[in-house]
Design a protein around this motif. Structure first.
Motif, PDB file in Angstrom:
ATOM      1  N   ARG A   1      43.826 140.434  -8.755  1.00 39.71           N
ATOM      2  CA  ARG A   1      43.185 139.144  -8.461  1.00 39.71           C
ATOM      3  C   ARG A   1      43.735 138.096  -9.419  1.00 39.71           C
ATOM      4  NH1 ARG A   1      39.149 142.998  -7.740  1.00 39.71           N
ATOM      5  NH2 ARG A   1      38.205 142.970  -5.658  1.00 39.71           N
TER       6      ARG A   1
ATOM      7  N   ARG B   1      42.816 134.600  -5.467  1.00 42.01           N
ATOM      8  CA  ARG B   1      43.753 135.180  -4.512  1.00 42.01           C
ATOM      9  C   ARG B   1      43.987 136.645  -4.883  1.00 42.01           C
ATOM     10  NH1 ARG B   1      47.975 130.136  -3.543  1.00 42.01           N
ATOM     11  NH2 ARG B   1      46.502 128.494  -4.134  1.00 42.01           N
TER      12      ARG B   1
ATOM     13  N   ASP C   1      44.799 124.682  -3.854  1.00 43.07           N
ATOM     14  CA  ASP C   1      43.523 125.131  -4.408  1.00 43.07           C
ATOM     15  C   ASP C   1      43.809 125.947  -5.672  1.00 43.07           C
ATOM     16  OD1 ASP C   1      40.997 125.973  -4.938  1.00 43.07           O
ATOM     17  OD2 ASP C   1      40.711 127.127  -3.105  1.00 43.07           O
TER      18      ASP C   1
ATOM     19  N   GLN D   1      38.089 121.518  -6.430  1.00 40.05           N
ATOM     20  CA  GLN D   1      38.802 122.738  -6.821  1.00 40.05           C
ATOM     21  C   GLN D   1      40.304 122.636  -6.572  1.00 40.05           C
ATOM     22  OE1 GLN D   1      36.990 126.027  -4.769  1.00 40.05           O
ATOM     23  NE2 GLN D   1      35.237 126.084  -6.135  1.00 40.05           N
ATOM     24  N   GLN D   2      40.784 121.424  -6.329  1.00 40.22           N
ATOM     25  CA  GLN D   2      42.181 121.236  -5.954  1.00 40.22           C
ATOM     26  C   GLN D   2      42.911 120.385  -6.982  1.00 40.22           C
ATOM     27  OE1 GLN D   2      41.841 119.437  -2.064  1.00 40.22           O
ATOM     28  NE2 GLN D   2      41.773 121.430  -1.022  1.00 40.22           N
TER      29      GLN D   2
ATOM     30  N   GLU E   1      41.426 126.811  -8.064  1.00 43.54           N
ATOM     31  CA  GLU E   1      40.294 127.598  -8.533  1.00 43.54           C
ATOM     32  C   GLU E   1      40.013 128.815  -7.656  1.00 43.54           C
ATOM     33  OE1 GLU E   1      38.743 127.155 -11.296  1.00 43.54           O
ATOM     34  OE2 GLU E   1      39.704 125.278 -11.856  1.00 43.54           O
ATOM     35  N   GLY E   2      40.486 128.807  -6.449  1.00 44.03           N
ATOM     36  CA  GLY E   2      40.232 129.923  -5.547  1.00 44.03           C
ATOM     37  C   GLY E   2      40.912 131.209  -6.002  1.00 44.03           C
TER      38      GLY E   2
ATOM     39  N   ASN F   1      44.695 133.486  -9.854  1.00 45.10           N
ATOM     40  CA  ASN F   1      44.626 132.109  -9.379  1.00 45.10           C
ATOM     41  C   ASN F   1      45.677 131.281 -10.103  1.00 45.10           C
ATOM     42  OD1 ASN F   1      43.576 131.798 -11.905  1.00 45.10           O
ATOM     43  ND2 ASN F   1      41.586 131.007 -11.278  1.00 45.10           N
TER      44      ASN F   1
END
Length: 370
Positions: free
Chosen positions: A181, A152, A147, A113-114, A149-150, A183
């Motif tokens: 929200r 935020r 990251d 995911q990075q 895909e996370g 990313n």
């Protein structure tokens, strides 16, 4: 102490001083207990001298007792192991440690995911995908891993107890709190196009929310359908703004947590809501009555149409029948009837006739028998 034996040894045969140690004038072995203040080995020039204070501090210090054969590893005589040629291993050890450290900075394991960006001497050169990647050792190339895909979140306002007043389209104020929200969509733009990405998202969200609420009525901001429309509009406005900046941010969604009137006018607002609810109830009642009357009128019109069809087929019979039905319906609801016709009593005591008709028949029979 003449005539007594000295505890420090006996004197010479000539009866010397009792305080004089034995053997001080001759080489004979002294007799009696030894003087504890003298060094072991006896007196004289051949014995060991008493230690002074300098010798005590020299033999006891931070490095420990000094030995003639060299000290321990922490002592002053410690030496690094030497190579067969007599040279020290220390330079080679330093070079090896530095080389291992530089080699370790050349391997980078990027998670699924990075993503990572590589800077060569401070300038962006390329991007690393997930997996094992290699780069020049530090400080030639530096790698920043993020990251992408996370999810935020940004909460506006940051403190729930803080009011965020926004002007609506009908010139009213509403207190809104919402969550954004997002990313990372493009790591290069996220890292190098904006100075503070989080602050950029915050400002873009506030601008989009104020623009969207300014086009909405106050009542719509309180309803679920109105909130959904505002959230969708704010998301689209934010994405367009961030794309114009090249910020590399993807807005996933906007959620309105609270939409309330300002605290200063909440009581008056509640009174207005109660009045509006009462007005709505009265309007609904009026609509229901209107629908009832309309349905009744439509039913009567339909019945009239059917009667008219029969009237067209037999006008005289239908007219007579209508007259009888109307008179029956009218006269059944009155107690007195006046008929202006020849050979008919002007006044008909209909209530009395009805009362007599309701009397029991047995009474009438008994009267006739008498």
């Amino acid at each position: 102490m003449a005539g007594k034996k000295s505890p420090w040894g006996s004197g010479s045969g000539n009866g010397g001083d009792g305080d004089k140690p034995a053997g001080a004038e001759s080489g004979d072995k002294p007799k009696g207990p030894r003087n504890p203040w003298l060094p072991p080995g006896g007196g004289g020039n051949g014995g060991r001298r008493a230690p002074n204070i300098e010798d005590i501090f020299k033999s006891r210090g931070p490095e420990g007792p000094r030995r003639s054969g060299g000290g321990g590893p922490g002592g002053p005589n410690f030496r690094f192991p030497q190579r067969p040629g007599g040279k020290s291993w220390f330079p080679i050890a330093v070079v090896a440690i530095v080389g291992i450290g530089l080699l370790a900075t050349s391997f980078h394991l990027i998670g699924p995911q990075q993503e990572a960006v590589v800077k060569t001497l401070g300038n962006y050169t390329r991007k690393m995908e997930p997996g094992l990647n290699f780069s020049a050792p530090f400080p030639i190339e530096t790698v920043d891993v993020e990251d992408v895909e996370g999810v935020r979140t940004v909460r506006i306002p940051g403190n729930n107890s803080q009011a965020k007043l926004i002007l609506t389209g009908d010139q009213n104020l509403v207190d809104l709190s919402y969550i954004v929200r997002w990313n990372i969509k493009d790591l290069e733009g996220f890292k190098f196009r904006v100075v503070d990405p989080v602050e950029t998202v915050n400002e873009a969200a506030e601008a989009a929310m104020r623009a969207s609420v300014a086009e909405t009525q106050l009542d719509e901001t309180f309803s679920g359908q109105g909130r959904a429309a505002i959230e969708l509009d704010v998301r689209e406005r934010m994405q367009a703004t961030l794309d114009s900046y090249g910020a590399g941010i993807r807005v996933l969604g906007v959620e309105i947590e609270k939409a309330d009137p300002p605290a200063q006018v909440v009581d008056a607002f509640r009174d207005v809501q109660v009045a509006e609810q009462n007005a709505d109830a009265a309007r609904n009642q009026a609509r229901g009555y209107a629908q009832q009357v309309l349905a009744q009128a439509e039913g009567e019109a339909e019945a009239f149409d059917k009667v008219y069809e029969q009237y067209r087929l037999a006008p005289e019979v239908t007219r007579q029948r209508l007259y009888y039905e109307t008179m029956e319906r009218v006269l059944s609801q009155t107690d007195k009837t006046i008929v202006e016709t020849d050979n008919v009593t002007p006044y008909l005591p209909l209530p009395e006739i009805r009362r007599r008709a309701q009397q029991p028949t047995t009474t009438v029979t008994a009267t006739e028998g008498q």
